[in-house]
Design a protein around this motif. Structure first.
Motif, PDB file in Angstrom:
ATOM      1  N   GLN A 215       0.869  -1.132   0.027  1.00 30.46           N
ATOM      2  CA  GLN A 215       0.017  -0.001  -0.279  1.00 30.46           C
ATOM      3  C   GLN A 215       0.909   1.203   0.067  1.00 30.46           C
ATOM      4  O   GLN A 215       0.772   2.286  -0.587  1.00 30.46           O
ATOM      5  N   ALA A 216       1.866   1.164   0.847  1.00 31.76           N
ATOM      6  CA  ALA A 216       2.724   2.248   0.785  1.00 31.76           C
ATOM      7  C   ALA A 216       3.549   2.569  -0.383  1.00 31.76           C
ATOM      8  O   ALA A 216       3.594   3.760  -1.082  1.00 31.76           O
ATOM      9  N   VAL A 217       3.942   1.456  -1.278  1.00 31.18           N
ATOM     10  CA  VAL A 217       4.439   1.753  -2.584  1.00 31.18           C
ATOM     11  C   VAL A 217       3.563   2.231  -3.517  1.00 31.18           C
ATOM     12  O   VAL A 217       3.973   3.276  -4.306  1.00 31.18           O
ATOM     13  N   TYR A 218       2.384   1.751  -3.361  1.00 29.38           N
ATOM     14  CA  TYR A 218       1.426   2.042  -4.546  1.00 29.38           C
ATOM     15  C   TYR A 218       0.856   3.426  -4.303  1.00 29.38           C
ATOM     16  O   TYR A 218       0.357   3.991  -5.136  1.00 29.38           O
ATOM     17  N   SER A 219       1.041   3.907  -2.854  1.00 31.92           N
ATOM     18  CA  SER A 219       0.408   5.510  -2.709  1.00 31.92           C
ATOM     19  C   SER A 219       0.841   6.417  -3.675  1.00 31.92           C
ATOM     20  O   SER A 219       0.514   7.564  -3.776  1.00 31.92           O
ATOM     21  N   ALA A 220       2.183   6.181  -4.282  1.00 30.41           N
ATOM     22  CA  ALA A 220       2.937   7.360  -4.899  1.00 30.41           C
ATOM     23  C   ALA A 220       1.822   7.543  -6.226  1.00 30.41           C
ATOM     24  O   ALA A 220       2.127   8.880  -6.689  1.00 30.41           O
ATOM     25  N   GLY A 221       1.183   6.609  -6.663  1.00 31.86           N
ATOM     26  CA  GLY A 221       0.228   6.812  -7.872  1.00 31.86           C
ATOM     27  C   GLY A 221      -1.230   6.751  -7.555  1.00 31.86           C
ATOM     28  O   GLY A 221      -1.880   6.236  -8.311  1.00 31.86           O
ATOM     29  N   GLU A 222      -1.771   6.937  -6.393  1.00 29.40           N
ATOM     30  CA  GLU A 222      -2.861   6.350  -5.915  1.00 29.40           C
ATOM     31  C   GLU A 222      -4.105   7.472  -6.393  1.00 29.40           C
ATOM     32  O   GLU A 222      -3.737   8.599  -6.749  1.00 29.40           O
ATOM     33  N   GLY A 223      -5.240   7.241  -6.180  1.00 26.63           N
ATOM     34  CA  GLY A 223      -6.556   7.802  -6.391  1.00 26.63           C
ATOM     35  C   GLY A 223      -7.698   7.038  -6.185  1.00 26.63           C
ATOM     36  O   GLY A 223      -7.350   6.105  -5.592  1.00 26.63           O
ATOM     37  N   ILE A 224      -8.907   7.984  -6.275  1.00 30.53           N
ATOM     38  CA  ILE A 224     -10.000   7.182  -5.986  1.00 30.53           C
ATOM     39  C   ILE A 224     -11.042   7.750  -6.987  1.00 30.53           C
ATOM     40  O   ILE A 224     -11.071   8.914  -7.255  1.00 30.53           O
ATOM     41  N   SER A 225     -11.899   7.004  -7.244  1.00 26.94           N
ATOM     42  CA  SER A 225     -13.345   7.305  -7.976  1.00 26.94           C
ATOM     43  C   SER A 225     -14.266   6.270  -8.354  1.00 26.94           C
ATOM     44  O   SER A 225     -13.761   5.082  -7.759  1.00 26.94           O
ATOM     45  N   ALA A 226     -15.542   6.611  -8.742  1.00 28.26           N
ATOM     46  CA  ALA A 226     -16.384   5.273  -8.735  1.00 28.26           C
ATOM     47  C   ALA A 226     -16.115   4.607  -9.874  1.00 28.26           C
ATOM     48  O   ALA A 226     -16.331   3.464  -9.899  1.00 28.26           O
ATOM     49  N   ALA A 234      -5.021   6.389   1.839  1.00 28.83           N
ATOM     50  CA  ALA A 234      -6.299   5.990   2.978  1.00 28.83           C
ATOM     51  C   ALA A 234      -5.797   4.889   3.540  1.00 28.83           C
ATOM     52  O   ALA A 234      -5.836   4.689   5.025  1.00 28.83           O
ATOM     53  N   HIS A 235      -5.504   3.586   2.840  1.00 24.91           N
ATOM     54  CA  HIS A 235      -5.130   2.481   3.389  1.00 24.91           C
ATOM     55  C   HIS A 235      -3.644   2.859   4.518  1.00 24.91           C
ATOM     56  O   HIS A 235      -3.722   2.240   5.493  1.00 24.91           O
ATOM     57  N   VAL A 236      -3.009   3.465   3.933  1.00 24.17           N
ATOM     58  CA  VAL A 236      -1.759   3.480   4.829  1.00 24.17           C
ATOM     59  C   VAL A 236      -1.988   4.672   6.118  1.00 24.17           C
ATOM     60  O   VAL A 236      -1.535   4.101   7.367  1.00 24.17           O
ATOM     61  N   VAL A 237      -2.743   5.562   5.893  1.00 24.06           N
ATOM     62  CA  VAL A 237      -3.286   6.214   7.072  1.00 24.06           C
ATOM     63  C   VAL A 237      -4.139   5.597   8.054  1.00 24.06           C
ATOM     64  O   VAL A 237      -3.896   5.510   9.279  1.00 24.06           O
ATOM     65  N   GLY A 238      -4.973   4.807   7.646  1.00 22.46           N
ATOM     66  CA  GLY A 238      -5.947   4.045   8.383  1.00 22.46           C
ATOM     67  C   GLY A 238      -5.033   2.902   9.164  1.00 22.46           C
ATOM     68  O   GLY A 238      -5.169   2.558  10.501  1.00 22.46           O
TER      69      GLY A 238
END
Length: 274
Positions: A215-226, A234-238
């Motif tokens: 999750q930490a590695v992927y968070s460099a290019g994360e985003g969210i949408s339907a 959000a996974h990392v922070v949670g």
């Protein structure tokens, strides 16, 4: 990514809150407008417009959380014909939305059956032991706090985003972080995809630690949408929030039972007791 299927860590009491959360998520998914077709693999334009309108109303939107500003135009759920063909009609919102409350409602929304089942699998396997250690009421509060930490943490990092943030992943990431702190040596049965799915029994620190690193590695290019992109931040922070909250409970946590049967390495032979 390994798929957990069971942990060798019995509980002392029935995890009613975990079961209630799973039931609530499933029921909300079944009654979410526009998702009936997605379960069968097909969605009409009308279903998509209903879904977009529903998510804009009930999902958490980073821009709204940070700036406390509602958009001037939102989908109404109706289908219209424009210059480029059929599309979703937009108009001024006819409802008042609380950005803070939307973080809570977004925890029970999922965009697909795969999104839902994946989250509920992790909650079922790891949530029962965390609830067993914390107690029902404290676990329920813990779950909500981790969900809020994940939602607002993501919003801070994506303050200008207008895409809806949905799913229980942030709250469940907190459950995983707490489990790692409380039961790092518990054994977890997982399926590892290697040509076929290989069943292995691995320590929780390896399974959950590997999950967190991804999750930490992927968070460099994360985003969210339907549309289905993932809010890795959000996974990392949670996850981190769950670890911090669980730390005071670690000293009094009984260790998981010693696993029996097939292991690897120095523990390959089961121990004998007299």
């Amino acid at each position: 990514m390994v798929i957990p299927v069971h942990d060798v860590n019995p509980v002392r009491r029935t995890p009613w809150v975990t079961y209630a959360l799973i039931a609530a998520n499933v029921l909300v998914f079944l009654f979410t407008p526009g998702l009936a077709g997605s379960v069968a693999g097909e969605s009409s334009q009308a279903q998509l417009c209903h879904l977009h309108a529903f998510l804009d109303h009930w999902a958490a939107v980073p821009r709204e959380l940070i700036h406390h500003q509602m958009p001037h135009l939102v989908p109404t759920g109706d289908v219209g014909i424009g210059p480029h063909g059929p599309g979703c009609v937009i108009a001024p919102p006819h409802y008042d939305k609380s950005p803070a409350l939307s973080v809570f409602t977004a925890m029970f929304l999922h965009g697909s059956w795969l999104h839902l089942l994946g989250n509920m699998l992790f909650l079922l396997i790891f949530g029962n032991n965390v609830e067993d250690r914390m107690g029902h009421v404290r676990f329920a509060l813990f779950y909500v706090v981790c969900g809020y930490a994940a939602g607002y943490g993501f919003a801070v990092l994506n303050a200008g985003s207008g895409d809806p943030l949905i799913g229980a992943s942030g709250a469940i990431a907190g459950v995983l972080g707490a489990y790692l702190v409380l039961y790092p040596k518990a054994r977890v049965w997982v399926l590892v995809p290697f040509l076929i799915f290989l069943p292995l029994r691995l320590p929780a620190w390896l399974v959950l630690g590997f999950w967190f690193v991804l999750q930490a590695v992927y968070s460099a290019g994360e985003g969210i949408s339907a549309a289905g992109t993932v809010a890795y931040a959000a996974h990392v922070v949670g996850f981190l929030a769950g670890m911090l909250i669980a730390l005071p409970l670690r000293p009094g946590t009984p260790p998981p039972p010693e696993p029996r049967g097939l292991l690897f390495g120095r523990n390959a032979r089961p121990r004998q007791t007299w």
